[in-house]
Design an enzyme around this catalytic site. Sequence first.
Site, PDB file in Angstrom:
ATOM      1  N   CYS A  84       0.836  -1.200   0.000  1.00 34.52           N
ATOM      2  CA  CYS A  84       0.000   0.000   0.000  1.00 34.52           C
ATOM      3  C   CYS A  84       0.872   1.251   0.000  1.00 34.52           C
ATOM      4  CB  CYS A  84      -0.910  -0.012   1.226  1.00 34.52           C
ATOM      5  SG  CYS A  84      -2.004   1.412   1.386  1.00 34.52           S
ATOM      6  N   SER A 141       0.532   3.791   1.796  1.00 38.05           N
ATOM      7  CA  SER A 141       0.795   4.226   3.169  1.00 38.05           C
ATOM      8  C   SER A 141       2.083   3.613   3.716  1.00 38.05           C
ATOM      9  CB  SER A 141      -0.383   3.856   4.078  1.00 38.05           C
ATOM     10  OG  SER A 141      -1.561   4.514   3.673  1.00 38.05           O
ATOM     11  N   HIS A 201       4.855   5.728   2.481  1.00 34.37           N
ATOM     12  CA  HIS A 201       4.996   6.971   3.252  1.00 34.37           C
ATOM     13  C   HIS A 201       5.837   6.744   4.509  1.00 34.37           C
ATOM     14  CE1 HIS A 201       2.581   9.201   0.609  1.00 34.37           C
ATOM     15  NE2 HIS A 201       1.398   9.107   1.194  1.00 34.37           N
ATOM     16  N   HIS A 260      -0.125  -3.732   6.472  1.00 29.66           N
ATOM     17  CA  HIS A 260      -1.391  -3.599   7.195  1.00 29.66           C
ATOM     18  C   HIS A 260      -2.579  -4.107   6.385  1.00 29.66           C
ATOM     19  CE1 HIS A 260      -0.976  -0.029   4.662  1.00 29.66           C
ATOM     20  NE2 HIS A 260      -2.300   0.016   4.631  1.00 29.66           N
ATOM     21  N   CYS A 312      -7.640  -3.357   3.494  1.00 25.88           N
ATOM     22  CA  CYS A 312      -7.335  -1.938   3.332  1.00 25.88           C
ATOM     23  C   CYS A 312      -7.922  -1.386   2.035  1.00 25.88           C
ATOM     24  CB  CYS A 312      -5.836  -1.660   3.385  1.00 25.88           C
ATOM     25  SG  CYS A 312      -5.428   0.098   3.218  1.00 25.88           S
TER      26      CYS A 312
END
Length: 380
Positions: free
Chosen positions: A52, A54, A57, A74, A180
């Site tokens: 993902c 995220s 990041h 996640h 997610c």
Amino acid sequence: MKRFTQGSVHQVIKCKAAIIWETGKPFSIEEVEVPAPRAHEIRVKIVATGICRSDEHVIHGLLSGSEFPIILGHEAAGIVESVGEGVTGVKPGDKVIPLFMPQCGKCVYCRNPNTNMCVNCSIGKSEEPKDRIVTFMCKGKQIHRMSNISTFSEYTILHESAFAKIDAKAPLDRVCLIGCAFSTGYGSAVNTAKVQPGSTCAVFGLGGVGLSVIIGCKVAGAAQIIAVDLNKTKFAKAKELGATDCISPHDYDKPIHEVLTEMTNGGVDYSFECIGRTDSMVGALQSSNFGFGTTVIVGVAPSTDKMAIDPMLMLTGRTLKGAFFGGWKSKDWIPKLVSDSIAKKFSLDELVTHTLPFEKINEGFELLRAGKSIRTILTF
């Protein structure tokens, strides 16, 4: 690597995990020690996990609260290996999806029907209570965890509020996306925005989340779904999933919100920002109808970024909102979404462009950075 055997419930398991030791560094596959589950915890063998934005990041230090070294991940699905004292409703061998958005069912947030937040959620917290910290060890060092689940590990520990038991027939290399990307995008359309039949929608960003928004808009009965992305190679997939129009800002000499306003005679009913850029968040807001448009922020921007808007954009009637995880109360809804997937209410196959063995995790992230993947699934 050491595998669990009968009686391993109270033993440390040694397994492989991908660790980011320092900001900006690649993943390093290491042997880690995963503790036994304590009271109200389970230990899960991760079977499949998605990559993902995220996670990217965090690698570059763009989300606050993350500490290194860390195990990311996640979006996953796995099989229960063992359960701690007091855990009910799940047993070894059951299939589960880890929840980065937990649901304890008891706190003020869980009891409120207007939010899917939970007091156990790690989002926005700088640290966890000492009695909740799960300690993974590698080379004598404590390894931090992402969102209290860390699925880039062959085994992980989950609190009883942070997993959902799912149908035994569920294909784990697909329903992991419900952890997610799919839930976030699909729910943003049907839950957060509550897209109405016959409406017009604009979706900024055509990654796994943005394409899932398109699926949600189509299921909700939107008449016009406009997909917006710089990468035109994603347009065919967007149209396959329900987009009626696809446009690239590079093709116009005016701001994209002006293009959308002209295309829809005043602005779209619903706009969704699925990139995580503050400039496109403002553009999405500007593209919505000034009297009644709704804009949903779905993408996660770096924590250092700030968004500035003209208050008049809101004063005239627009609504700006956002929601993590598509607004779903996770333990309640994840099993239902998995069942809908099995029943072919929607297909997750179209969101998966690459499947790689876990050891090729760095290759998977390179595909993400190059814009060559929608979702890459890592399998153990």
